[in-house]
Scaffold this motif. Structure first.
Motif, PDB file in Angstrom:
ATOM      1  N   GLN A 167       0.830  -1.205   0.000  1.00  0.00           N
ATOM      2  CA  GLN A 167       0.000   0.000   0.000  1.00  0.00           C
ATOM      3  C   GLN A 167       0.867   1.259   0.000  1.00  0.00           C
ATOM      4  N   PRO A 168       0.479   2.269  -0.788  1.00  0.00           N
ATOM      5  CA  PRO A 168      -0.813   2.425  -1.467  1.00  0.00           C
ATOM      6  C   PRO A 168      -0.848   1.941  -2.915  1.00  0.00           C
ATOM      7  N   GLN A 169       0.019   0.988  -3.311  1.00  0.00           N
ATOM      8  CA  GLN A 169       0.002   0.522  -4.695  1.00  0.00           C
ATOM      9  C   GLN A 169      -1.303  -0.188  -5.045  1.00  0.00           C
ATOM     10  N   GLN A 170      -1.893  -0.911  -4.089  1.00  0.00           N
ATOM     11  CA  GLN A 170      -3.184  -1.538  -4.361  1.00  0.00           C
ATOM     12  C   GLN A 170      -4.259  -0.478  -4.611  1.00  0.00           C
ATOM     13  N   LEU A 171      -4.268   0.536  -3.747  1.00  0.00           N
ATOM     14  CA  LEU A 171      -5.222   1.637  -3.893  1.00  0.00           C
ATOM     15  C   LEU A 171      -5.016   2.352  -5.228  1.00  0.00           C
ATOM     16  N   MET A 172      -3.774   2.660  -5.569  1.00  0.00           N
ATOM     17  CA  MET A 172      -3.471   3.367  -6.802  1.00  0.00           C
ATOM     18  C   MET A 172      -3.816   2.531  -8.031  1.00  0.00           C
ATOM     19  N   THR A 173      -3.621   1.217  -7.945  1.00  0.00           N
ATOM     20  CA  THR A 173      -3.931   0.336  -9.071  1.00  0.00           C
ATOM     21  C   THR A 173      -5.406   0.406  -9.432  1.00  0.00           C
ATOM     22  N   ILE A 174      -6.278   0.254  -8.422  1.00  0.00           N
ATOM     23  CA  ILE A 174      -7.716   0.298  -8.683  1.00  0.00           C
ATOM     24  C   ILE A 174      -8.135   1.692  -9.149  1.00  0.00           C
ATOM     25  N   ASN A 175      -7.594   2.713  -8.531  1.00  0.00           N
ATOM     26  CA  ASN A 175      -7.923   4.090  -8.924  1.00  0.00           C
ATOM     27  C   ASN A 175      -7.534   4.345 -10.373  1.00  0.00           C
ATOM     28  N   TYR A 176      -6.342   3.935 -10.746  1.00  0.00           N
ATOM     29  CA  TYR A 176      -5.810   4.122 -12.098  1.00  0.00           C
ATOM     30  C   TYR A 176      -6.680   3.404 -13.134  1.00  0.00           C
ATOM     31  N   LEU A 177      -7.044   2.163 -12.857  1.00  0.00           N
ATOM     32  CA  LEU A 177      -7.816   1.388 -13.829  1.00  0.00           C
ATOM     33  C   LEU A 177      -9.268   1.871 -13.927  1.00  0.00           C
ATOM     34  N   LEU A 178      -9.824   2.322 -12.792  1.00  0.00           N
ATOM     35  CA  LEU A 178     -11.168   2.893 -12.845  1.00  0.00           C
ATOM     36  C   LEU A 178     -11.177   4.164 -13.706  1.00  0.00           C
ATOM     37  N   ALA A 179     -10.104   4.942 -13.619  1.00  0.00           N
ATOM     38  CA  ALA A 179     -10.011   6.152 -14.425  1.00  0.00           C
ATOM     39  C   ALA A 179      -9.962   5.825 -15.916  1.00  0.00           C
ATOM     40  N   LEU A 180      -9.464   4.617 -16.232  1.00  0.00           N
ATOM     41  CA  LEU A 180      -9.393   4.183 -17.623  1.00  0.00           C
ATOM     42  C   LEU A 180     -10.691   3.540 -18.107  1.00  0.00           C
ATOM     43  N   GLY A 181     -11.662   3.413 -17.200  1.00  0.00           N
ATOM     44  CA  GLY A 181     -12.948   2.859 -17.588  1.00  0.00           C
ATOM     45  C   GLY A 181     -13.183   1.425 -17.178  1.00  0.00           C
ATOM     46  N   ALA A 182     -12.265   0.842 -16.395  1.00  0.00           N
ATOM     47  CA  ALA A 182     -12.461  -0.535 -15.934  1.00  0.00           C
ATOM     48  C   ALA A 182     -13.642  -0.607 -14.972  1.00  0.00           C
ATOM     49  N   GLU A 183     -14.328  -1.730 -14.991  1.00  0.00           N
ATOM     50  CA  GLU A 183     -15.461  -1.957 -14.093  1.00  0.00           C
ATOM     51  C   GLU A 183     -15.282  -3.304 -13.404  1.00  0.00           C
ATOM     52  N   PHE A 184     -15.319  -3.275 -12.090  1.00  0.00           N
ATOM     53  CA  PHE A 184     -15.173  -4.494 -11.296  1.00  0.00           C
ATOM     54  C   PHE A 184     -16.426  -4.708 -10.462  1.00  0.00           C
ATOM     55  N   ASP A 185     -16.714  -5.966 -10.204  1.00  0.00           N
ATOM     56  CA  ASP A 185     -17.802  -6.301  -9.280  1.00  0.00           C
ATOM     57  C   ASP A 185     -17.264  -6.502  -7.866  1.00  0.00           C
ATOM     58  N   ILE A 186     -16.072  -7.093  -7.795  1.00  0.00           N
ATOM     59  CA  ILE A 186     -15.470  -7.410  -6.501  1.00  0.00           C
ATOM     60  C   ILE A 186     -13.980  -7.090  -6.562  1.00  0.00           C
TER      61      ILE A 186
END
Length: 447
Positions: A167-186
């Motif tokens: 951490q915070p690489q896990q947080l940054m990873t999800i933030n970065y991919l969401l900004a690119l349009g990724a969608e996760f359920d879990i």
């Protein structure tokens, strides 16, 4: 007369040969028995051909995914998550990676995916234990689809974890991919070890800001200089010699000899010591610079005078922010504190684990012993803050079989199966509770 003399001479020669043969046989048997008891006395358990064979097999066919050389030849700087794998890198035979996506994650799937009815996208984040957990994603999928809730749902697991992430690489990873349009359920986060164990061994002695990614000066430096390259070649040669030695002693009848096994074990330990010395030397000479780019802010962690408390604080706040980010994007976030063999009372180690997976001199052990009590305490605080957190430090408490496969933190197939069952049960229980609390129409959809 001459014939009789010749017959006596031949008989005498045969007796001498027979005597020497019997003497050699007795000497061999004595050395085998002596080697058996020497090994047993030094290890505190009886000699086992199976254990020795398994140890040699782990050297000949290694499964470790995290190698020191990766920080030079595999990792590339990333503007948002610190570092990722270079997609142009072709994994060598001793790196158990299925593939590298165009985004630098060790997965065959692109992380940019959209939600869809009847499908569930699960993103795994964390360090190398989480990465290997994702490699065995079929165990998690099977556990989920064995229940009614996921029986008819197509479950896709994305491996967004990577060796050394903290951490915070896990947080940054999800933030970065969401900004690119990724969608996760879990989102499943399995971490804790890297957060408390790595800094004191790697960045800390070099004066690097605790929140920075592991081995940050080396990653910033790019390709190593000639001195480091020389040591890397020395390291590769030593690894190859160790593998050749194990392969040689794996063949019958050498493998059947207790004395030969004892000789191999001694020579292998010498090779391991050589590797440890080489790796420490690489860490020392690979980071000659001390400018702001490589060290970051100075003295910030000493505000409270406790670097372990500071590291755990980063972990706790990052998880809380990741939970809030997921909630804002209608993602179910599950956080798991990974188990480790150096957590006191967490598992009764098997004979094989005491030999292969426990080292009192392991550099990461200090960070675990000092940091895990704080992690467990802050984990309870995360629960109080609404995070779906589960402490897995006692996951193997009732497991007598071998689970840990090295002296760091990694587990074997059985360990991943146990973790998969616990992760799946946590997800299932949460979904069942939501089904009870929410109207049926609210539980329909991608999950």
């Amino acid at each position: 007369m001459a014939v009789e003399f010749e017959n006596r001479r031949l008989l005498s020669t045969r007796k001498r040969i027979l005597f020497c043969g019997v003497l050699l046989l007795l000497l061999f048997l004595f050395s085998e028995v002596a080697a058996f008891f020497i090994y047993s006395a030094s290890r505190g358990r009886w000699f086992s051909w199976q254990d020795m064979g398994d140890r040699r097999d782990s050297v000949v066919n290694p499964t470790t995914t995290v190698e020191l050389f990766q920080q030079y030849s595999v990792h590339v700087l990333h503007p948002y998550v610190g570092f990722v794998v270079n997609p142009d890198f072709v994994p060598s035979t001793n790196v158990a990676w299925p593939a590298v996506s165009e985004f630098g994650y060790t997965d065959t799937n692109s992380p940019i995916r959209a939600r869809a009815p009847g499908k569930c996208v699960i993103a795994i984040v964390g360090g190398s234990l989480a990465q290997e957990f994702a490699f065995s994603a079929s165990e998690l999928v099977d556990e989920l689809q064995a229940t009614n809730h996921f029986a008819d749902i197509e479950v896709t697991v994305l491996n967004l974890a990577h060796g050394g992430y903290k951490q915070p690489q896990q947080l940054m990873t999800i933030n970065y991919l969401l900004a690119l349009g990724a969608e996760f359920d879990i989102v499943v986060n399995i971490d804790g070890f890297n957060e408390v164990a790595l800094h004191g061994v790697e960045n800390g002695p070099l004066g690097v800001f605790p929140i920075y990614p592991r081995n940050w000066p080396s990653i910033c430096a790019g390709m190593p200089d000639q001195a480091v390259q020389k040591e890397l070649r020395h390291r590769d040669t030593t690894i190859e010699r160790r593998r050749d030695l194990a392969n040689t002693f794996s063949h019958w009848p050498i493998s059947a000899s207790v004395l030969c096994n004892l000789i191999w074990s001694w020579r292998d330990n010498v090779r391991l010591l050589e590797l440890s010395i080489i790796e420490n030397k690489i860490r020392v000479i690979a980071t000659p610079r001390t400018d702001y780019l490589e060290t970051g802010p100075q003295g910030v962690e000493s505000i409270d005078g406790n670097v372990n408390k500071h590291l755990v604080g980063i972990w706790q706040r990052s998880s809380l922010r990741l939970h809030q980010l997921c909630e804002a994007n209608d993602i179910r976030y599950y956080h798991f504190l990974q188990p480790n063999q150096y957590v006191a009372g967490s598992k009764v180690l098997s004979d094989d684990e005491r030999t292969r997976a426990f080292d009192e001199r392991q550099a990461y052990r200090v960070g675990v012993e000092r940091g895990y009590p704080l992690l467990r305490k802050e984990g309870q605080r995360l629960i109080d803050q609404g995070v779906r957190f589960k402490d897995l430090t006692l996951a193997f408490a009732d497991t007598g079989e071998s689970v840990y496969r090295d002296t760091c933190c990694h587990v074997n197939l059985l360990g991943n199966e146990i973790l998969a069952a616990m992760v799946a049960q946590t997800v299932i229980d949460d979904h069942l509770s939501r089904s009870v609390l929410l109207p049926a129409s609210d539980t329909d959809g991608a999950e």
